[in-house]
Design an enzyme around this catalytic site. Structure first.
Site, PDB file in Angstrom:
ATOM      1  N   CYS A 175       0.840  -1.202   0.000  1.00  0.00           N
ATOM      2  CA  CYS A 175       0.000   0.000   0.000  1.00  0.00           C
ATOM      3  C   CYS A 175       0.881   1.259   0.000  1.00  0.00           C
ATOM      4  O   CYS A 175       1.587   1.519  -0.968  1.00  0.00           O
ATOM      5  CB  CYS A 175      -0.968  -0.053   1.174  1.00  0.00           C
ATOM      6  SG  CYS A 175      -2.339   1.090   1.042  1.00  0.00           S
ATOM      7  N   HIS A 176       0.864   2.068   1.069  1.00  0.00           N
ATOM      8  CA  HIS A 176       1.752   3.228   1.166  1.00  0.00           C
ATOM      9  C   HIS A 176       3.153   2.840   1.677  1.00  0.00           C
ATOM     10  O   HIS A 176       4.028   3.706   1.762  1.00  0.00           O
ATOM     11  CB  HIS A 176       1.184   4.276   2.134  1.00  0.00           C
ATOM     12  CG  HIS A 176       0.003   5.039   1.620  1.00  0.00           C
ATOM     13  ND1 HIS A 176      -1.230   4.477   1.428  1.00  0.00           N
ATOM     14  CD2 HIS A 176      -0.130   6.347   1.249  1.00  0.00           C
ATOM     15  CE1 HIS A 176      -2.078   5.405   0.983  1.00  0.00           C
ATOM     16  NE2 HIS A 176      -1.438   6.535   0.859  1.00  0.00           N
TER      17      HIS A 176
END
Lengths: 170, 170
Positions: free
Chosen positions: B102-103
Site C-alpha cells: 500500500c503506502h
C-alpha cells in the site's frame, strides 16, 4: 477581487483550510471549496465537517484566479484521482498563485511542474519534493514566483500574509 | 526460521499489519513490532491498538533477517524521523527481504535505494516511486530480487505468498 479555489477532500488538517479561507474572505476575495468525491461532505482529520461548493468535474480551473491546497492527509487522497492533478496543473502552468501548506506540496508533485521551484513542506514529504526537481528548504514560508509553501499550522500567519500579498497583485 | 522486524507507527492500516504477521508466525518465523515513538502504544487508522515490542533506538537492523512495512498513513509518519529510514536502509543495502504494501513503498523512498527496482503500490504514491527511480507497475504483487510490494488489502494473500517464499529461502 480574486476567485480562490480550495482543492480538498477527507482527512484535511482543518485549521489549514479554515484559517486561510477566513483570511481570504476578510480581504474581500471569494472562495470555492472543490472536491472530487460524489458526496459533497468533507470530513477532516479531527472530525470537523465541511460541505464542498463544487465537484472538480463541474468546474473549470480557468474560472479561478488562485488555488489553495491545505494539508493533512487530504493531499494524499487527492492523488488517487488524476482529475485533481489536472485541475492543479492549470494553475502551475499559467503561473496563477498557488498556496500549499504542510502535505499540500506533496499533491503538487503530480502536476510534474515543481521543477525549479524553491519550496518548503511538512518534513515527511521533502524527499518527494526533491525527487520531483524542487529545491527544498526548511522555512516558515517560501515564495517562489507564484507558489507559496509552508510547513505546519504554526506557519499559517506567514503563509496567509504572503498568499494575500500575491492575491492583492492580481 | 527468520526474524522479521515490522516497522510501524500510528495510523497503520491494521489488516496490513495483522494478516502478514499471522502468516509469518504460522510458518514458524518470529516477529518484532518496532516503532519510533516514546509511547509503545500504536493506534491504527481504524482505532485498533498494538503494543510495540521494541523502539527503533533499542534495536539494530543487523539483528533481523527481514523487514515488513505495512501501509495506511504509518509510512508517512515514519518519514518524520530519519532513524526509521536508516533502519530500513540496512535491509535494502544488504538485500535482505523487504515487504512493503500500500503506502509502505512510499516510506522506502527515504532510503534512496529504490532505483532500479520494479515496484507496485497504492495509486497515490506511484509518482513518488517513479521520481525515486523505480519502475512502477499496477499488479497485485511484484517481486524485485529481495523486495516484495503490493497495492491494497485485497492483495494480501499474494503478498504473503511471495513474502513467505523469500523467507523460506533464508
Amino acid at each position: 477581487m480574486a476567485k480562490v479555489a480550495v482543492l480538498v477532500t477527507d482527512m484535511v488538517e482543518e485549521v489549514e483550510l479554515t484559517d486561510p479561507v477566513k483570511a481570504y474572505e476578510e480581504a474581500g476575495h471569494s472562495v470555492t471549496l472543490v472536491n472530487s468525491n460524489e458526496d459533497s461532505k468533507i470530513t477532516g482529520k479531527n472530525g470537523e465537517t465541511f460541505k464542498a461548493d463544487k465537484n472538480v468535474n463541474d468546474v473549470k480551473p480557468e474560472d479561478f484566479d488562485a488555488l489553495l491546497v491545505p494539508g493533512g492527509f487530504s493531499p494524499d487522497m487527492l492523488r488517487a484521482d488524476p482529475k485533481n492533478a489536472e485541475f492543479a496543473a492549470h494553475f502551475m502552468k499559467e503561473e496563477k498563485p498557488v498556496f500549499a501548506i504542510c502535505h499540500g506540496p506533496q499533491f503538487l508533485v503530480d502536476t510534474d511542474l515543481l521543477k525549479g521551484h524553491e519550496v518548503t513542506s511538512f518534513v515527511s514529504v521533502r524527499k518527494d519534493l526533491e525527487n520531483a526537481g524542487a529545491t527544498v528548504v526548511d522555512k516558515e514560508v517560501v515564495v517562489s514566483r507564484h507558489l507559496v509553501t509552508s510547513r505546519v499550522p504554526d506557519d499559517i500567519p506567514a503563509f496567509n500574509k504572503e498568499s494575500l500579498n500575491l492575491l492583492d497583485q492580481l
